[in-house]
Enzyme design. Structure first.
Site, PDB file in Angstrom:
ATOM      1  N   ASP A 196      36.954  37.424  25.040  1.00  0.00           N
ATOM      2  CA  ASP A 196      38.261  36.957  24.563  1.00  0.00           C
ATOM      3  C   ASP A 196      38.252  35.521  24.053  1.00  0.00           C
ATOM      4  OD1 ASP A 196      39.791  39.312  25.124  1.00  0.00           O
ATOM      5  OD2 ASP A 196      39.405  38.875  27.226  1.00  0.00           O
TER       6      ASP A 196
ATOM      7  N   HIS B 266      43.119  40.927  31.670  1.00  0.00           N
ATOM      8  CA  HIS B 266      42.298  41.897  30.909  1.00  0.00           C
ATOM      9  C   HIS B 266      42.467  41.549  29.427  1.00  0.00           C
ATOM     10  CE1 HIS B 266      40.181  45.484  29.936  1.00  0.00           C
ATOM     11  NE2 HIS B 266      41.021  46.423  30.367  1.00  0.00           N
TER      12      HIS B 266
ATOM     13  N   HIS C 189      34.012  36.848  34.374  1.00  0.00           N
ATOM     14  CA  HIS C 189      33.958  38.297  34.219  1.00  0.00           C
ATOM     15  C   HIS C 189      33.566  38.926  35.543  1.00  0.00           C
ATOM     16  CE1 HIS C 189      33.072  42.223  32.473  1.00  0.00           C
ATOM     17  NE2 HIS C 189      33.888  41.826  31.524  1.00  0.00           N
TER      18      HIS C 189
HETATM   19  N1  COA Z   1      38.901  29.985  35.249  1.00  0.00           N
HETATM   20  C1  COA Z   1      38.712  29.289  36.380  1.00  0.00           C
HETATM   21  N2  COA Z   1      38.119  29.807  37.471  1.00  0.00           N
HETATM   22  C2  COA Z   1      37.687  31.077  37.389  1.00  0.00           C
HETATM   23  C3  COA Z   1      37.842  31.846  36.228  1.00  0.00           C
HETATM   24  C4  COA Z   1      38.477  31.255  35.133  1.00  0.00           C
HETATM   25  N3  COA Z   1      38.666  31.933  34.001  1.00  0.00           N
HETATM   26  N4  COA Z   1      37.331  33.073  36.435  1.00  0.00           N
HETATM   27  C5  COA Z   1      36.863  33.081  37.680  1.00  0.00           C
HETATM   28  N5  COA Z   1      37.071  31.882  38.266  1.00  0.00           N
HETATM   29  C6  COA Z   1      36.710  31.483  39.631  1.00  0.00           C
HETATM   30  C7  COA Z   1      37.826  31.877  40.569  1.00  0.00           C
HETATM   31  O1  COA Z   1      38.788  30.882  40.693  1.00  0.00           O
HETATM   32  C8  COA Z   1      37.060  32.140  41.829  1.00  0.00           C
HETATM   33  O2  COA Z   1      36.735  30.922  42.413  1.00  0.00           O
HETATM   34  P1  COA Z   1      36.827  30.713  43.994  1.00  0.00           P
HETATM   35  O3  COA Z   1      35.840  31.686  44.566  1.00  0.00           O
HETATM   36  O4  COA Z   1      36.488  29.289  44.154  1.00  0.00           O
HETATM   37  O5  COA Z   1      38.240  31.066  44.362  1.00  0.00           O
HETATM   38  C9  COA Z   1      35.759  32.764  41.338  1.00  0.00           C
HETATM   39  O6  COA Z   1      35.570  32.245  40.029  1.00  0.00           O
HETATM   40  C10 COA Z   1      35.798  34.288  41.270  1.00  0.00           C
HETATM   41  O7  COA Z   1      36.941  34.671  40.485  1.00  0.00           O
HETATM   42  P2  COA Z   1      37.761  35.981  40.702  1.00  0.00           P
HETATM   43  O8  COA Z   1      39.082  35.852  40.028  1.00  0.00           O
HETATM   44  O9  COA Z   1      37.767  36.393  42.138  1.00  0.00           O
HETATM   45  O10 COA Z   1      36.845  37.009  39.913  1.00  0.00           O
HETATM   46  P3  COA Z   1      37.236  38.468  39.510  1.00  0.00           P
HETATM   47  O11 COA Z   1      35.979  39.199  39.333  1.00  0.00           O
HETATM   48  O12 COA Z   1      38.250  39.043  40.426  1.00  0.00           O
HETATM   49  O13 COA Z   1      37.978  38.251  38.118  1.00  0.00           O
HETATM   50  C11 COA Z   1      38.416  37.866  35.871  1.00  0.00           C
HETATM   51  C12 COA Z   1      37.413  38.408  36.878  1.00  0.00           C
HETATM   52  C13 COA Z   1      37.944  38.222  34.478  1.00  0.00           C
HETATM   53  C14 COA Z   1      39.773  38.516  36.097  1.00  0.00           C
HETATM   54  C15 COA Z   1      38.523  36.325  36.030  1.00  0.00           C
HETATM   55  O14 COA Z   1      37.293  35.741  35.703  1.00  0.00           O
HETATM   56  C16 COA Z   1      39.648  35.730  35.217  1.00  0.00           C
HETATM   57  O15 COA Z   1      40.795  35.748  35.658  1.00  0.00           O
HETATM   58  N6  COA Z   1      39.343  35.234  33.982  1.00  0.00           N
HETATM   59  C17 COA Z   1      40.386  34.732  33.114  1.00  0.00           C
HETATM   60  C18 COA Z   1      41.064  35.887  32.394  1.00  0.00           C
HETATM   61  C19 COA Z   1      40.193  36.495  31.349  1.00  0.00           C
HETATM   62  O16 COA Z   1      39.599  35.809  30.531  1.00  0.00           O
HETATM   63  N7  COA Z   1      40.146  37.833  31.355  1.00  0.00           N
HETATM   64  C20 COA Z   1      39.409  38.591  30.386  1.00  0.00           C
HETATM   65  C21 COA Z   1      38.263  39.286  31.010  1.00  0.00           C
HETATM   66  S1  COA Z   1      37.257  40.068  29.784  1.00  0.00           S
END
Ligand code: COA
Length: 385
Positions: free
Chosen positions: A322, A231, A271
């Protein structure tokens, strides 16, 4: 004897992992259109607010639902300015915390402690909750700036009533009146981060408020939730990555490919709701470009662009709020572990608005878990295990 009611109970429906797609409340505070990549606060596009508004005005808009006329805006601005000073117990607490503490942990601890000394601590009526909200919004920057100075062996700087919220924060951090352009960038960053639908920390605040606990408890929950790297904590992780790439002298594209190859996430991308570019990212992208250039660190922006292109070609994933905020804050001379507290300094307005909304139409938030454990076991006395 096993309880027959337990063994024969029908299983609840399959859980929505991470509550994805679950609607938990009606809200007229902000709208995140994930398909179109749009964000509106109370009906106003984030781009318009970024161009024309101030953090104080955006706060009034969020709290009261409408763009304020001149006089109520002046009143709120003065109210916020007059409540910036921390009370003695809060100052003593900040002086007593270890220098190496994480600033987000300090903020969380300070909010919780302030819930014990606030003049309205024992009053949870709507007017008292609003007064507490104003004090929290006013004092978040003071907590962050005060701790940052104390940990670097400097005395805290008293706030200046004649400076706006963003300018005063920069002033309290450095002790120097900020360049008006820097203050403007910080102001826009605060507007961009002030509110974002039912994000994790807002939901956390609302869960706490829904038990009819007080606003300081709800905001303490929210700060703890924002702290996590998935987050708000992502912005400081982005900076860690940029500095690591610089230090190791590797190609950003290569660094990202290796990270993805290890199945690691690249911070600042992806996201839950946006399926396209986060609308806040282009605004921060311009800030990052201009400020890193001015600071003589254009390579930070160039690296960011290469990472962005690699993420687009390798994964088809766009940056979120971010990603470019990291290099923007760094170019403003801000220490990376203050990036997430700055997010909190902005989001406190959204949190307080949601806490008030929760109280106004409250029902306890109490979901269920799908039990997948054992059932019907007979109790084994201690000596027989
Ligand atoms: N880097 C690499 N791969 C990513 C990614 C990232 N930042 N964000 C998502 N993905 C990929 C996942 O590995 C997953 O791939 P898969 O289906 O092959 O396993 C797919 O995209 C879905 O990701 P998931 O983590 O299940 O999505 P979510 O909706 O649960 O998570 C976030 C959303 C924001 C937590 C996630 O995108 C993330 O961890 N981002 C990095 C942290 C970040 O920047 N957070 C700030 C958010 S404002």
């Amino acid at each position: 004897m096993p309880d027959p009611a337990i063994t024969s109970a029908p299983p609840p429906q399959a859980p929505a992992a991470g509550l994805e797609g679950v609607v938990v409340a009606e809200s007229d505070i902000s709208y995140v259109d994930g398909e179109a990549g749009k964000l509106v606060y109370r009906g106003y596009a984030i781009e318009d607010l970024a161009e024309h508004s101030t953090f104080e005005e955006a706060t009034a808009l969020l709290l009261d639902g409408e763009l304020p006329p001149r006089s109520p805006l002046e009143e709120l601005t003065a109210d916020l300015a007059s409540h910036r000073t921390l009370d003695e117990p809060s100052m003593a607490l900040l002086r007593g915390l270890p220098e190496e503490a994480e600033p987000m942990a300090v903020l969380r601890t300070a909010v919780s402690a302030m819930g014990t000394t606030d003049p309205d601590a024992l009053d949870n009526s709507p007017p008292a909750t609003r007064r507490k909200a104003i004090r929290l919004i006013a004092q978040f920057p003071t907590i962050v700036a005060t701790f940052d100075r104390l940990r670097s062996g400097k005395e805290p700087v008293a706030s200046r009533d004649d400076l706006g919220h963003a300018a005063n924060f920069l002033y309290m951090l450095s002790g120097r009146e900020p360049d008006p352009d820097d203050a403007h960038v910080m102001d826009v960053c605060l507007i961009l981060h002030a509110e974002h639908g039912m994000n994790a920390s807002t939901f956390s605040a609302r869960v706490t408020a829904a038990t009819l606990s007080d606003i300081h408890s709800a905001i303490t929950s929210a700060v703890g939730t924002l702290k996590g790297p998935l987050h708000g904590g992502a912005n400081q992780e982005v900076m860690k990555m940029l500095l690591e790439i610089q230090e190791q002298n590797v190609q950003p594209a290569e660094y990202v490919r290796e990270k993805l190859g290890r199945k690691e996430k690249v911070m600042g991308f992806g996201h839950r709701v946006y399926k396209t570019m986060d609308p806040r990212a282009p605004i921060l992208r311009r800030f990052s470009r201009d400020l890193t250039e001015r600071a003589g660190q254009p390579e930070l922006y160039a690296m960011s662009e290469e990472i962005l292109e690699t993420m687009a070609s390798e994964k088809g994933i766009d940056p979120n709020v971010d990603f470019f905020s990291a290099s923007t804050y760094y170019a403003l001379g801000i220490t990376p572990d203050l990036f997430t507290p700055i997010f909190a300094i902005a989001r406190i307005s959204g949190w307080c608005t949601h806490v008030e909304a929760q109280y106004a139409h409250n029902r306890l938030i109490r979901p269920r878990a799908k039990y997948v454990g054992k059932k019907g076991l007979s109790y084994t006395p201690l000596d027989e295990r």
